[in-house]
Design a protein around this motif. Structure first.
Motif: not given
Lengths: 139, 166
Positions: A98-99, A102, A116, A123, B94-95, B98, B101
């Motif tokens: 995820t990082r 981004l 999303v 993950q 970051a998690g 997300m 959202s």
């Protein structure tokens, strides 16, 4: 026994891990698109040619995970692209996917709201890669 | 003379603009892209977008990167980094960003903080893992922004053709 990174044997073990995961099965309910992973070549790390991993994922099942060309992976509904060493970092838990997205270290193509919505599933897919014993070509 | 056909042929103008152009960060593009997709696919989000005027900062603590979302009544300018004059600033890892959202939108368009996703978000706020600066006086703005971020409830707008089971 460790298998060659991003080889057909690796893809089979990865698929087995995905199908063994109750977390993935639950989180990916409703997912019905193909995902392509493009592993870009890094000749200086003994990974001379780009490869594509095509993941046929459907409703929490990995129906097929196959290694092919980068173009085959690019033709999928969702495509994540990164150089070999970045994918290695992900598989070794040195980079959170995820990082990475981004920060632009992993480049994503596809409908963002859908991705999303399935963050937990993606993950867990990453977690599954970390459970496959890998022989890295640059080690 | 005005060409009446020009309107029909005019290129679609994106509601989202990037202040840093080609240098927009991946995070800027991701948030901007997410909001644009939500606004274009859901009428109720479009309505929120049309009447939202606020500057909202989002800072991701574990990548040390932020963006400023400058909502201007139907137009959004996304800036790299935290810019001055923000009404609200959200700081989280970051998690959690997300996860924001994924907050479900419930009755009367209010974010649902009572279901499992909502409760996790509230728990993170209580533990200090999610910080919202400027909340006082901007609760309506926060709800509007949460609705714009949220991807929930838009399953009818799936992107790719359906694939039937074999």
């Amino acid at each position: 026994m460790a298998v060659e990174a991003f080889s057909s044997e690796w893809a089979q073990l990865f698929k087995d891990e995905v199908n063994k995961s109750p977390v993935y099965r639950q989180a990916a309910k409703g997912w019905k698109w193909r995902v392509g992973l493009v592993v870009e070549a890094e000749p200086d790390r003994n990974f001379p040619e780009s490869r594509g991993i095509v993941m046929d994922l459907f409703e929490g099942d990995a129906r097929d995970i196959a290694v092919g060309t980068a173009d085959e992976a690019r033709a999928c509904d969702f495509v994540i692209t990164a150089p070999y060493s970045r994918w290695k970092q992900v598989a070794m838990k040195e980079l959170d996917a995820t990082r990475g997205m981004l920060q632009g270290k992993l480049k994503l193509k596809g409908d963002l709201p859908t991705i999303v919505r399935y963050t937990k599933a993606s993950q867990e897919l990453t977690e599954c890669t970390t459970r496959v014993p890998v022989a890295w070509p640059d080690e | 003379m005005h060409d009446q056909g020009a309107g029909r042929l005019a290129r679609r103008v994106s509601p989202v603009e990037y202040a840093d152009g080609d240098d927009a960060s991946a995070f800027s593009q991701m948030l901007g892209g997410l909001i644009e997709a939500n606004v274009e696919s859901r009428r109720e989000k479009r309505a929120d977008f049309e009447r939202l005027r606020a500057r909202v900062g989002v800072f991701v603590t574990d990548i040390d990167e932020g963006v400023t979302l400058d909502f201007q009544d139907g137009h959004l300018v996304v800036h790299n980094g935290l810019q001055p004059g923000r009404d609200l600033t959200i700081r989280a890892d970051a998690g959690t960003v997300m996860q924001l959202s994924s907050v479900n939108i419930g009755f009367a368009g209010m974010p649902n903080y009572l279901d499992s996703t909502g409760r996790e978000v509230v728990a993170k706020m209580l533990r200090g893992k999610l910080k919202i600066e400027g909340l006082l006086g901007n609760l309506t703005t926060l709800n509007q922004v949460t609705r714009l971020f949220s991807v929930q409830g838009s399953a009818d707008q799936e992107p790719a053709p359906d694939r039937s089971s074999p």
